[in-house]
Design a protein around this motif. Structure first.
Motif, PDB file in Angstrom:
ATOM      1  N   THR A 263      71.571 -13.813  11.768  1.00 34.84           N
ATOM      2  CA  THR A 263      70.077 -13.611  11.914  1.00 34.84           C
ATOM      3  C   THR A 263      69.561 -13.611  13.322  1.00 34.84           C
ATOM      4  N   ARG A 264      70.312 -14.330  14.360  1.00 36.00           N
ATOM      5  CA  ARG A 264      69.891 -13.993  15.747  1.00 36.00           C
ATOM      6  C   ARG A 264      70.019 -12.429  15.985  1.00 36.00           C
ATOM      7  N   THR A 265      71.101 -11.941  15.439  1.00 35.46           N
ATOM      8  CA  THR A 265      71.466 -10.385  16.063  1.00 35.46           C
ATOM      9  C   THR A 265      70.494  -9.536  15.282  1.00 35.46           C
ATOM     10  N   ALA A 266      69.853  -9.903  14.054  1.00 35.07           N
ATOM     11  CA  ALA A 266      68.868  -9.283  13.703  1.00 35.07           C
ATOM     12  C   ALA A 266      67.483  -9.284  14.256  1.00 35.07           C
ATOM     13  N   ARG A 267      67.135 -10.465  14.745  1.00 29.85           N
ATOM     14  CA  ARG A 267      65.969 -10.652  15.613  1.00 29.85           C
ATOM     15  C   ARG A 267      65.973  -9.895  17.131  1.00 29.85           C
ATOM     16  N   GLN A 268      67.165  -9.995  17.696  1.00 32.69           N
ATOM     17  CA  GLN A 268      67.305  -9.129  18.811  1.00 32.69           C
ATOM     18  C   GLN A 268      67.254  -7.622  18.561  1.00 32.69           C
ATOM     19  N   ALA A 269      67.765  -7.166  17.145  1.00 32.86           N
ATOM     20  CA  ALA A 269      67.716  -5.673  17.015  1.00 32.86           C
ATOM     21  C   ALA A 269      66.369  -5.374  16.950  1.00 32.86           C
TER      22      ALA A 269
ATOM     23  N   ILE B 145      63.516  -6.516  18.084  1.00 32.83           N
ATOM     24  CA  ILE B 145      62.846  -6.483  19.359  1.00 32.83           C
ATOM     25  C   ILE B 145      62.988  -5.142  19.951  1.00 32.83           C
ATOM     26  N   ALA B 146      64.266  -4.663  19.792  1.00 29.67           N
ATOM     27  CA  ALA B 146      64.759  -3.382  20.215  1.00 29.67           C
ATOM     28  C   ALA B 146      63.938  -2.078  19.525  1.00 29.67           C
ATOM     29  N   ALA B 147      64.098  -2.409  18.023  1.00 31.83           N
ATOM     30  CA  ALA B 147      63.695  -1.445  17.134  1.00 31.83           C
ATOM     31  C   ALA B 147      62.144  -1.212  17.287  1.00 31.83           C
ATOM     32  N   GLN B 148      61.384  -2.076  17.703  1.00 24.92           N
ATOM     33  CA  GLN B 148      59.849  -1.751  17.754  1.00 24.92           C
ATOM     34  C   GLN B 148      59.673  -0.574  18.681  1.00 24.92           C
ATOM     35  N   TRP B 149      60.886  -0.134  19.675  1.00 25.54           N
ATOM     36  CA  TRP B 149      60.226   1.078  20.415  1.00 25.54           C
ATOM     37  C   TRP B 149      60.434   2.329  19.667  1.00 25.54           C
ATOM     38  N   LEU B 150      61.105   2.275  18.305  1.00 26.49           N
ATOM     39  CA  LEU B 150      61.178   3.477  17.342  1.00 26.49           C
ATOM     40  C   LEU B 150      59.819   3.543  16.533  1.00 26.49           C
ATOM     41  N   ALA B 151      59.050   2.536  16.600  1.00 27.72           N
ATOM     42  CA  ALA B 151      57.888   2.442  15.572  1.00 27.72           C
ATOM     43  C   ALA B 151      56.564   3.142  15.887  1.00 27.72           C
ATOM     44  N   ASP B 152      56.690   3.968  16.791  1.00 30.36           N
ATOM     45  CA  ASP B 152      55.603   4.880  17.374  1.00 30.36           C
ATOM     46  C   ASP B 152      55.572   6.081  16.627  1.00 30.36           C
ATOM     47  N   ARG B 153      56.420   6.361  15.852  1.00 27.52           N
ATOM     48  CA  ARG B 153      56.676   7.463  15.060  1.00 27.52           C
ATOM     49  C   ARG B 153      57.399   7.120  13.365  1.00 27.52           C
ATOM     50  N   PRO B 154      56.918   7.832  12.440  1.00 33.30           N
ATOM     51  CA  PRO B 154      57.433   7.473  11.089  1.00 33.30           C
ATOM     52  C   PRO B 154      58.922   7.256  11.056  1.00 33.30           C
ATOM     53  N   TYR B 155      59.366   6.230  10.592  1.00 34.75           N
ATOM     54  CA  TYR B 155      61.027   6.044  10.498  1.00 34.75           C
ATOM     55  C   TYR B 155      61.378   5.532   9.345  1.00 34.75           C
ATOM     56  N   LEU B 156      62.582   5.623   9.040  1.00 37.31           N
ATOM     57  CA  LEU B 156      63.380   5.128   7.885  1.00 37.31           C
ATOM     58  C   LEU B 156      64.543   3.957   8.341  1.00 37.31           C
ATOM     59  N   VAL B 157      64.890   3.081   7.484  1.00 43.44           N
ATOM     60  CA  VAL B 157      66.069   2.107   8.099  1.00 43.44           C
ATOM     61  C   VAL B 157      67.115   2.285   7.028  1.00 43.44           C
ATOM     62  N   PHE B 158      68.420   2.515   7.569  1.00 44.94           N
ATOM     63  CA  PHE B 158      69.439   2.419   6.664  1.00 44.94           C
ATOM     64  C   PHE B 158      70.499   1.453   7.006  1.00 44.94           C
ATOM     65  N   GLY B 159      71.256   0.801   6.069  1.00 42.19           N
ATOM     66  CA  GLY B 159      72.244  -0.423   6.619  1.00 42.19           C
ATOM     67  C   GLY B 159      73.410  -0.056   5.711  1.00 42.19           C
TER      68      GLY B 159
ATOM     69  N   LEU C 290      60.719  -7.292  11.960  1.00 48.28           N
ATOM     70  CA  LEU C 290      59.674  -6.339  12.158  1.00 48.28           C
ATOM     71  C   LEU C 290      58.386  -6.787  11.457  1.00 48.28           C
ATOM     72  N   ASP C 291      58.489  -6.961  10.274  1.00 47.83           N
ATOM     73  CA  ASP C 291      57.209  -7.356   9.391  1.00 47.83           C
ATOM     74  C   ASP C 291      56.464  -8.422  10.079  1.00 47.83           C
ATOM     75  N   HIS C 292      57.434  -9.685  10.297  1.00 47.68           N
ATOM     76  CA  HIS C 292      56.763 -10.787  10.827  1.00 47.68           C
ATOM     77  C   HIS C 292      55.922 -10.607  12.062  1.00 47.68           C
ATOM     78  N   LEU C 293      56.664  -9.580  13.072  1.00 55.19           N
ATOM     79  CA  LEU C 293      56.226  -9.251  14.301  1.00 55.19           C
ATOM     80  C   LEU C 293      54.986  -8.336  14.383  1.00 55.19           C
ATOM     81  N   GLY C 294      54.635  -7.870  13.107  1.00 59.03           N
ATOM     82  CA  GLY C 294      53.402  -7.038  13.039  1.00 59.03           C
ATOM     83  C   GLY C 294      53.675  -5.489  13.292  1.00 59.03           C
ATOM     84  N   VAL C 295      54.873  -5.132  13.357  1.00 58.65           N
ATOM     85  CA  VAL C 295      55.295  -3.864  13.876  1.00 58.65           C
ATOM     86  C   VAL C 295      55.191  -2.900  12.560  1.00 58.65           C
ATOM     87  N   THR C 296      54.615  -1.669  13.076  1.00 56.97           N
ATOM     88  CA  THR C 296      54.665  -0.648  12.043  1.00 56.97           C
ATOM     89  C   THR C 296      55.755  -0.609  11.121  1.00 56.97           C
ATOM     90  N   VAL C 297      55.730  -0.673   9.899  1.00 55.40           N
ATOM     91  CA  VAL C 297      56.741  -0.858   9.061  1.00 55.40           C
ATOM     92  C   VAL C 297      57.336   0.585   8.764  1.00 55.40           C
TER      93      VAL C 297
END
Length: 266
Positions: free
Chosen positions: A83-89, A91-105, A120-127
């Motif tokens: 969960t801490r790793t996801a939190r850090q990821a 924070i970094a992934a916010q940089w990608l959210a200025d354009r439409p994006y998809l997430v795969f794992g 990301l949702d809790h941070l209010g970042v574009t989903v």
């Protein structure tokens, strides 16, 4: 899987610690492309997604998360808390959210993708337009299952030899030696310990479309476990089955990538 070689192009600024652009060549700042952000499996690194580069449409940039202790981050201590790793990821992934994006794992990466999207949702970042989870039961089923420390390394070993490695190692290459095997085993062991310690919080229901991808011959994900992701989505999830085993998204990625490109906003 592991090593000190360069892996893709780093994102600018602090996000560069976590994010690698695998598109060749990296696209500039012209017409905004869609971005695909991928989370690797246990012991996997960003370079695992290199086979996808020629399969994505030209307007889709390919990005991958690089975990601590993996590939070009091999000098860092491995992550110990999912969960801490996801939190850090996130924070970094916010940089990608200025354009439409998809997430795969995939596999462990599916859990990290889910937990990252939660943050990301809790941070209010574009989903993202859609979350794709592949090769993994949903969080509480993973946390309740005993860690299978025998079968996972066996399957990982087979995957390494089918695909080779980004260090140039392979079954007929002298570089595929005890040093590499020891490094790969330590990376896998650290990730399995992190998975064993994963304790998901209250189930968060993803408020955007979710696709669950299951390989028909995957011993880690049967149809019932794949369907259980429904409890983690606000709307109905899309369940998709591809032919192959646990690592078919890398060894024969066409079917998996085709599912993703169908969701690319054009």
């Amino acid at each position: 899987m592991t090593g000190t070689h360069p892996v893709g192009t780093r994102a600018p600024g602090p996000a560069g610690q976590w994010l690698r652009n695998l598109t060749t060549p990296p696209r500039g700042a012209g017409e905004p492309p869609v971005r695909l952000l991928c989370f690797p499996h246990a012991a996997g690194g960003a370079s695992a997604f290199r086979p996808w580069r020629g399969l994505l449409p030209p307007e889709c940039d390919l990005w991958a998360v690089q975990y601590p202790g993996h590939e070009d981050r091999v000098g860092e201590p491995p992550a110990t808390d999912l969960t801490r790793t996801a939190r850090q990821a996130a924070i970094a992934a916010q940089w990608l959210a200025d354009r439409p994006y998809l997430v795969f794992g995939h596999s462990m990466g599916a859990l990290l993708a889910y937990e990252t999207c939660r943050r990301l949702d809790h941070l209010g970042v574009t989903v993202p337009d859609r979350l794709f989870v592949s090769g993994s039961p949903p969080p509480h089923r993973v946390a309740a299952a005993p860690a299978d420390t025998d079968s996972v390394p066996h399957r990982m070993h087979g995957y390494e030899h089918r695909t080779g490695t980004e260090t140039g190692a392979g079954p007929d290459n002298e570089q595929h030696d005890e040093q590499y095997d020891d490094l790969a085993a330590k990376t896998l062991s650290a990730d399995l310990r992190m998975l064993a310690g994963y304790r998901p919080g209250p189930a968060w229901r993803v408020p955007w479309p979710v696709t669950v991808i299951r390989a028909a011959q995957d011993p880690d994900l049967d149809a019932a476990a794949a369907a259980a992701w429904q409890d983690y989505a606000v709307d109905d999830v899309t369940l998709a089955t591809v032919s192959g085993d646990h690592f078919v998204c890398f060894t024969r990625p066409h079917d998996t990538v085709r599912l993703i490109t169908g969701a690319v906003r054009r």
